[in-house]
Design an enzyme around this catalytic site. Structure first.
Site, PDB file in Angstrom:
ATOM      1  N   ASN A   1      -2.384  23.414  43.519  1.00  0.00           N
ATOM      2  CA  ASN A   1      -1.374  23.710  44.532  1.00  0.00           C
ATOM      3  C   ASN A   1      -1.960  23.618  45.920  1.00  0.00           C
ATOM      4  O   ASN A   1      -1.714  22.647  46.643  1.00  0.00           O
ATOM      5  CB  ASN A   1      -0.755  25.082  44.259  1.00  0.00           C
ATOM      6  CG  ASN A   1       0.346  25.422  45.251  1.00  0.00           C
ATOM      7  OD1 ASN A   1       0.731  24.594  46.069  1.00  0.00           O
ATOM      8  ND2 ASN A   1       0.849  26.637  45.201  1.00  0.00           N
ATOM      9  N   ASP A   2      -2.796  24.606  46.291  1.00  0.00           N
ATOM     10  CA  ASP A   2      -3.350  24.656  47.648  1.00  0.00           C
ATOM     11  C   ASP A   2      -4.030  23.344  48.055  1.00  0.00           C
ATOM     12  O   ASP A   2      -3.949  22.935  49.202  1.00  0.00           O
ATOM     13  CB  ASP A   2      -4.392  25.778  47.748  1.00  0.00           C
ATOM     14  CG  ASP A   2      -3.743  27.153  47.635  1.00  0.00           C
ATOM     15  OD1 ASP A   2      -2.512  27.230  47.823  1.00  0.00           O
ATOM     16  OD2 ASP A   2      -4.465  28.118  47.351  1.00  0.00           O
ATOM     17  N   VAL A   3      -4.684  22.687  47.093  1.00  0.00           N
ATOM     18  CA  VAL A   3      -5.460  21.490  47.432  1.00  0.00           C
ATOM     19  C   VAL A   3      -4.567  20.293  47.754  1.00  0.00           C
ATOM     20  O   VAL A   3      -5.056  19.235  48.121  1.00  0.00           O
ATOM     21  CB  VAL A   3      -6.459  21.107  46.317  1.00  0.00           C
ATOM     22  CG1 VAL A   3      -7.468  22.212  46.108  1.00  0.00           C
ATOM     23  CG2 VAL A   3      -5.755  20.752  45.020  1.00  0.00           C
ATOM     24  N   THR A   4      -3.227  20.458  47.596  1.00  0.00           N
ATOM     25  CA  THR A   4      -2.314  19.366  47.944  1.00  0.00           C
ATOM     26  C   THR A   4      -1.440  19.749  49.132  1.00  0.00           C
ATOM     27  O   THR A   4      -0.551  19.005  49.510  1.00  0.00           O
ATOM     28  CB  THR A   4      -1.376  19.050  46.764  1.00  0.00           C
ATOM     29  OG1 THR A   4      -0.548  20.202  46.520  1.00  0.00           O
ATOM     30  CG2 THR A   4      -2.158  18.716  45.511  1.00  0.00           C
ATOM     31  N   ASN A   5      -1.668  20.918  49.696  1.00  0.00           N
ATOM     32  CA  ASN A   5      -0.719  21.471  50.668  1.00  0.00           C
ATOM     33  C   ASN A   5      -0.914  20.882  52.069  1.00  0.00           C
ATOM     34  O   ASN A   5      -1.948  21.121  52.700  1.00  0.00           O
ATOM     35  CB  ASN A   5      -0.887  22.994  50.712  1.00  0.00           C
ATOM     36  CG  ASN A   5       0.273  23.674  51.416  1.00  0.00           C
ATOM     37  OD1 ASN A   5       1.001  23.031  52.174  1.00  0.00           O
ATOM     38  ND2 ASN A   5       0.442  24.958  51.159  1.00  0.00           N
TER      39      ASN A   5
END
Lengths: 93, 493
Positions: free
Chosen positions: B416-420
């Site tokens: 999640n966070d790594v694509t935000n």
């Protein structure tokens, strides 16, 4: 060896470490950690000296305990690294 | 006067057999080659063997030069048997652990191993303190050399910190202890005070080698290792594990100084720099400064839920496994972005099957790995390798990020966070500045997620969910991947 020679080896080895580790491919960073774990257990050298020395029973038993701990690390570290590396396969063409 | 006596008189570090010194040097060089081998998966196994040979040389050399002898100079076979038994016990435990451990549990295993290096270093330093003449670091009256006292103090401090820090890291990673940061009031003052006390006592130790000084240093060091790691949250564990890796190396180096042993010094320097570089890489991947990680407090297991309280409702598009199967089978290029959630759901094998099905249909499949996708550096690569994903289909962030623009589908699973994109655009976001995988550039984004409610460690909403080209596939990662495989094999292309 005197302190300065030992220190020189240490500083040079830090540079070697710096360059060698940057050349490790990121895909193998986990095996890098497990193998560094295994080799840092070269501390077993000190443990063996302590367990072989006469003069202090406490010192000897501390040494033997350290031999057990370091060899768990050595055998476990190399074995788990080898197990991981065996999983890395190239594409079949 | 024989050569040995001259050597020992000249060095102050005890009698060093020149052949032994060369053997230790060779061991050290073999350890360098062991790390060198890891520059490519093709040479890695032979590198590992170099490491094993180096270790064998170091151990055999020590055994030969330090045979246990009785007072009469005859070989003490009982002591020798005890030593060999100790090695044997360690070997059995180590090999059993290495065989049984699940790949998802690698971070815990590594933390456990670090703690052993630390404790072994403490035991060796204590043994050297109690019997300094055996280590050749004291004069005839039992006064330990000043340099050796400093080295010993450093060795025991670093060893003890490595031990207690690794135990906490292990408990947090293994789930025996909550991943949430535990913040003691005034902890910075306590920590700095303890550190100052350790440094001060080590300085005092050079003047007074009384047991209380030595054992107080040991005790304080165990305490500081514990205090340093408890405030660090689950999200920062990759940095912590790398940092402790580094410490275990410095502990070995300090003992190497005490013993004047080149194998230990070279190894300590290698491992120390390795851990330091990995910590740096992990910090950079999260855009966190080393200091702020050490200070702690970031990313508890449930900090996320609390932060995501008031959220606006935005429209998003749901999709099914069949939709996903159809979209991907029609695609030319698919990039799969796995995150740790994928590993938690044990979806890696199903995911690889999905990749295989797609490849059969002529789709070009690649995997994109963010440096912090797993729980430790390189963890996701191991998990994919275990699922038989060929390593040449797996790419690092900087190598693949440009390719999302040409990708028809980005399939995000458990990340999640790594694509935000907020990491690039929103200065107020807690993850601002973190490098991300540009999945938003793909023509279609398929986002597998358990529900719309939960958010990542950082507790921030992800704009990718609400984009026009995004389809949310809600459900368990493994079940979703299985369903897509079924749908793909059903289409019969």
């Amino acid at each position: 060896m005197d302190f300065i020679s030992i220190f020189s080896i240490f500083v040079l080895a830090c540079f070697v470490g710096y360059f060698v580790v940057w050349s490790v491919t990121p895909a193998l960073h986990t095996p890098l950690m497990s193998v560094t774990n295994a080799i840092s257990s070269v501390i077993i050298v000190g443990a063996l000296i302590a367990s072989a020395a006469a003069g202090s029973a406490t010192s000897k038993w501390l040494g033997l305990a350290a031999v057990v701990m370091a060899s768990i690390n050595i055998f476990g570290g190399f074995a788990v690294t080898s197990r991981m590396l065996a999983m890395y396969k190239k594409k079949e063409r | 006067m024989d050569v040995q006596a001259i050597l020992s008189a000249a060095t102050g570090h005890g009698a060093v057999n020149p052949w032994a010194a060369i053997a230790y040097l060779v061991a050290g060089i073999l350890f360098i080659l062991a790390l060198r081998g890891l520059s490519s998966p093709a040479t890695a196994q032979s590198g590992n063997r170099f490491g094993m040979i180096g270790m064998t040389i170091a151990v055999v050399t020590t055994l030969l030069t330090h045979m246990p002898k009785g007072a009469d100079g005859v070989l003490d076979t009982i002591s020798l048997a005890e030593i060999l038994a100790a090695i044997g016990i360690g070997a059995v435990i180590g090999i059993v652990m290495a065989r049984r451990i699940a790949m998802t549990a690698m971070p815990q295993l590594v933390a456990a191993f670090h703690s052993l290096v630390g404790l072994a270093a403490v035991a060796v330093a204590a043994a050297a303190y109690l019997n300094p003449q055996a280590f050749g670091i004291a004069d005839a009256a039992g006064q330990i050399f000043t340099v050796s006292r400093v080295e010993m103090g450093l060795g025991i401090a670093i060893g003890a910190i490595t031990f207690s820090g690794s135990v906490i890291a292990f408990l947090k990673l293994n789930g025996n202890m909550s991943g949430s940061p535990i913040m003691l009031p005034g902890r910075h003052v306590i920590n700095l005070g303890t550190l100052a006390a350790i440094v001060g006592l080590t300085a005092y130790f050079t003047q007074d080698q009384s047991p209380w000084v030595f054992w107080t240093i040991t005790g304080l060091s165990f305490a500081i290792g514990f205090l340093l790691i408890i405030p660090i949250g689950g999200a920062d564990m990759p940095v912590v594990v790398s940092m402790l890796n580094s410490y275990s190396g410095w502990a070995a180096a300090a003992m190497g100084f005490t013993l004047g042993n080149t194998a230990m010094i070279i190894t300590g320097a290698l491992v120390g720099s390795s851990g330091a570089i990995l910590s740096y890489i992990m910090c950079r991947a999260m855009n966190r400064s080393f200091i702020s990680v050490i200070a702690g407090g970031f990313g508890g297991d449930d900090a996320a839920a609390a932060a995501g309280g008031a959220k606006e409702q935005r429209p998003w598009k749901p999709g099914s496994a069949d939709d996903a199967a159809f979209l991907m089978s029609q695609a030319e290029n698919v990039i799969i972005v796995p995150g740790y959630g994928m590993a938690v759901a044990q979806a890696q094998h199903a995911l690889r099957e999905m990749g295989d099905q797609l490849k059969k249909e002529g789709v070009n499949v690649k995997y994109a790995i963010h440096p912090v996708a797993g729980r430790m550096p390189g963890h996701m690569n191991v998990l994919l390798a275990e699922a038989n994903v060929p390593y040449d289909e797996v790419f690092e962030l900087e190598d693949i990020n440009g390719e999302f623009a040409q990708a028809d589908v980005a399939f995000v699973i458990g990340a999640n966070d790594v694509t935000n994109p907020a990491a690039k655009t929103d200065k107020s976001s807690p993850i601002y500045g973190m490098p991300i995988l540009d999945v938003a550039n793909a023509k279609t984004v398929l986002f597998v997620k358990r529900s719309m409610g939960g958010v990542g460690y950082a507790g921030v909403d992800n704009d990718v969910f609400y984009m026009d080209q995004t389809m949310m596939l809600l459900g368990d990662a493994k079940k979703m991947a299985d369903d897509i495989v079924k749908a793909l094999s059903g289409t019969g292309h």
